[in-house]
Structure formats: C-alpha cells, structure tokens
Write an enzyme that holds these catalytic residues in place. Structure first.
Site, short mmCIF file in Angstrom:
data_model
loop_
_atom_site.label_atom_id
_atom_site.label_comp_id
_atom_site.label_asym_id
_atom_site.label_seq_id
_atom_site.Cartn_x
_atom_site.Cartn_y
_atom_site.Cartn_z
N GLU A 19 77.31 84.05 12.91
CA GLU A 19 77.41 83.93 14.66
C GLU A 19 76.12 85.22 14.91
O GLU A 19 76.91 86.31 14.73
CB GLU A 19 78.26 83.13 14.56
CG GLU A 19 78.05 83.51 16.49
CD GLU A 19 79.12 83.00 17.39
OE1 GLU A 19 79.97 81.79 17.15
OE2 GLU A 19 79.99 83.95 17.71
N HIS A 94 73.87 77.62 20.50
CA HIS A 94 75.27 76.90 21.61
C HIS A 94 74.62 76.50 22.26
O HIS A 94 74.53 77.27 23.53
CB HIS A 94 75.94 78.46 21.68
CG HIS A 94 77.00 77.96 19.90
ND1 HIS A 94 77.35 79.48 20.10
CD2 HIS A 94 76.62 78.20 18.87
CE1 HIS A 94 78.20 79.79 18.82
NE2 HIS A 94 77.21 78.83 17.89
#
Ligand code: FAD
Length: 317
Positions: A19, A94
């Site tokens: 991430e 996200h």
C-alpha cells in the site's frame, strides 16, 4: 484483473502486494515512483493507494484567521491511473465514506470504471483530526457497509437516481477492512466480526486486515471469521516497525498490541537505524510464518519508504 482472480490464478502460492500513500500536495510523484521501482521485481499483482481525510487549516489574513477545509494528500485516483499506465499492474483506490457525498462517490466510481480499475477498497475512514468520533459527511455514508451496498448497486446498473440498463456495467471487486484486534470503536471482537460479515453479505469480495504484530491474533481472527461463515479471502496487512516512536504511536493510532520480545528488541536499539533493522528481521519472521500457513497475499504497509519492504521481500519471496 480482480484481486480474487489474482488469488485464484496463483493456485495457493502467496502473492506480494503493498500500500502506498499519495505525496503531500506540492511534492513530485517521482519520489513515489522511486519507492515503487525497487519493489516491482517481486511482481505485485496489485498496489493499494490510500485516500486521506480532509482537515482544517487556518490561513492568516492580516491577523484574522480563515478556517478552511482541505485535503493534504489528494490525487489517489490520478496516482492509480499513473501506476496502471507505468507499471501495468492493478491499482486499487481506497474509497471513503468520510468527506464524500453519495453523489461524489458515484462520480468517483464512474471515473474508476472509465480508467479500467477493477478493484476498489471500501472504507469508512477515520474521524477527522479535529473530531473525537467519526461524523458522517452530510449526504454521505455512515458505515463502510453502506458504501459496499452503493458499489454493488452500481455493479448492477443501479445509480443513485436512475437505473441504467447497459451491457457496460461496472463490475468492481470490493475489498473491505478487518481487524484481528477489533476495531477501536467496536464493543467486542465478535460484534465487529458481525459487522464484517454484513459487509461480505452486501457484496465485499475480500478482506484486508489492519496491521498486527502477533500472527496468533491473525490466525484466531481468521478461524473466528470462518466459524461465522465469512468465506472470502482474508489478506494479512503487516508493517515493519521503523522508528522507536512506533512503540507508542502504532498502539495509539491503530489500537494494536506489540509483543514483549519486539518491544525489548526495539528498546535495546541505540539508533533508529538499528530499530529499522530489528523491524525488518521481525517482519521477515512474521511473513515466513504467514506464508508457510498459506495466506493468499502478504500485503505490506509501506508508509512511503520501500527499502525495508524490499529487504523483507528479498528474504521471503
Ligand atoms: P466500518 O466497517 O464502517 O466499521 C467502523 C466501526 O463501526 C466498527 O467499530 C464497526 O464494528 C462499527 N459498525 C459497522 N457497521 C455498523 C452498524 N451498522 N451499526 C453500528 N456499528 C457498526 N482510512 C483512511 O482514512 N484512508 C485509507 O485509505 C484507509 N485505508 C485503510 C486500509 C485498511 C486495510 C484498513 C484496515 C484501514 C484503513 N483505513 C483508512 C482506516 C479505516 O478507515 C478506519 O479504521 C475506520 O475507523 C473504520 O473503517 P471501516 O471501513 O473498517 O469501517
């Protein structure tokens, strides 16, 4: 390609992914690339890109302060598009409830569809820095489950204000968050798991966990989730400790415990360079055990710098 398809294609082999966080406004994207480049040799099938909550800034206008709402790290979708283009891997934005109306979320999802993004991570978002508790945005969602519902509806051609029959519907694979040590606001782990199950029943295809430092907590969490009927892949998210301050910061921000042995090893370090090495070695052992247990993916929280993640990946993959 969908995360679930990557997992199926791997036929039981553990995949590597990570991430990243968008740079602060005004910084070049090159720094991000410089940290992604060294990790590409481990062939991540997907890379997650976080979205930051908006925050208040105070602008001095001749002694009078204007309070303005701003997002310090914008650009999630742009970064996803550039990663997809530059590295030819799946990039996962996200998508948050906090800070977005349902309409804004719909437009964001339409952009994702046009960009050929196949996966989205559906999250509530944390409370804003100035808030004690999460306050839903006016016209936005309260819980991640509501967001999952909206994405799933869009997958069926049901937009917020119109139903559009089309042979070009979105078909997003939806990821959601899970908490081996329970979400900080949940009254119990079991209750939190019930909420997780709700997200899966509404259409979530896979779960990525909050960081943890004790694999036993992950294994117990997966067992409890399976007992409850949650049958989607549960991807462990892990992070190497990198500075001494993490001993206080990570439990405070993420409500996770750090095992005694790791605390002692970090406390014995004379510099943060030594701490970084301890973090790497600990994370290698953690990763090896998770991989031996057959986890589908090892997902690393890189927090911007990748030298430690590269050292871990070299030892594990
Ligand atoms: P939810 O699933 O909505 O749960 C929030 C809380 O509400 C839980 O305590 C849950 O038990 C409870 N709950 C859920 N439904 C109900 C209901 N119907 N009634 C009552 N209670 C309910 N934050 C960011 O700001 N940006 C990011 O990019 C980001 N990425 C993340 C990635 C991962 C893998 C993880 C684990 C977290 C990430 N976060 C991010 C943090 C996340 O936004 C916070 O942990 C947030 O506080 C909760 O998000 P959630 O999606 O788990 O919320």
């Amino acid at each position: 390609m969908k995360v679930t398809e990557h997992i199926n294609k791997a036929k039981g082999e553990t995949l590597f992914s990570f991430e990243i966080i968008p740079p602060v406004k005004g910084k070049s994207i090159q720094e991000l690339y410089d940290n992604i480049d060294p990790l590409m040799e481990f062939k991540p099938p997907f890379i997650d890109v976080t979205t930051s909550r908006e925050e208040y800034v105070y602008i001095d206008r001749d002694g009078l302060f204007d309070k303005k709402l701003t997002r310090m790290r914008p650009g999630t979708l742009g970064i996803c598009a550039s990663i997809k283009h530059k590295y030819d891997v799946d990039a996962i934005p996200h998508v948050l409830c906090g800070g977005f109306t349902k309409e804004e979320t719909e437009y964001l999802l339409v952009d994702c569809h046009y960009l050929g993004i196949d996966n989205v991570m559906a999250l509530r978002g944390d409370a804003m820095r100035e808030e004690k508790y999460f306050e839903p945005t006016k016209g936005g969602h309260h819980y991640a489950s509501d967001l999952v519902k909206q994405i799933q509806q869009l997958n069926c051609g049901n937009y917020l204000h119109e139903v559009i029959e089309s042979d070009n519907c979105a078909d997003f694979c939806i990821g959601v968050a899970g908490y081996p040590e329970k979400h900080m606001e949940a009254p119990s782990l079991r209750n939190d798991l019930k909420r997780l199950k709700q997200k899966v029943e509404l259409g979530a295809d896979y779960v990525v966990t909050q960081m943890f430092f004790d694999n036993k907590k992950y294994f117990e969490f997966v067992d409890a989730a399976r007992d409850m009927g949650i049958d989607v892949p549960i991807i462990p998210g892990i992070k190497p400790i990198a500075v001494k301050r993490h001993l206080q910061l990570l439990p405070q921000v993420f409500r996770v415990d750090i095992p005694e042995a790791l605390i002692e090893a970090v406390e014995a370090c004379k510099s943060n360079k030594e701490v970084r090495q301890v973090g790497i070695e600990y994370c290698i052992e953690q990763s090896k055990e998770l991989k031996a247990a057959g986890v589908p993916v090892l997902h690393y929280y890189s927090m911007g710098k990748s030298d430690n993640i590269k050292a871990i990946a070299e030892a594990v993959f």
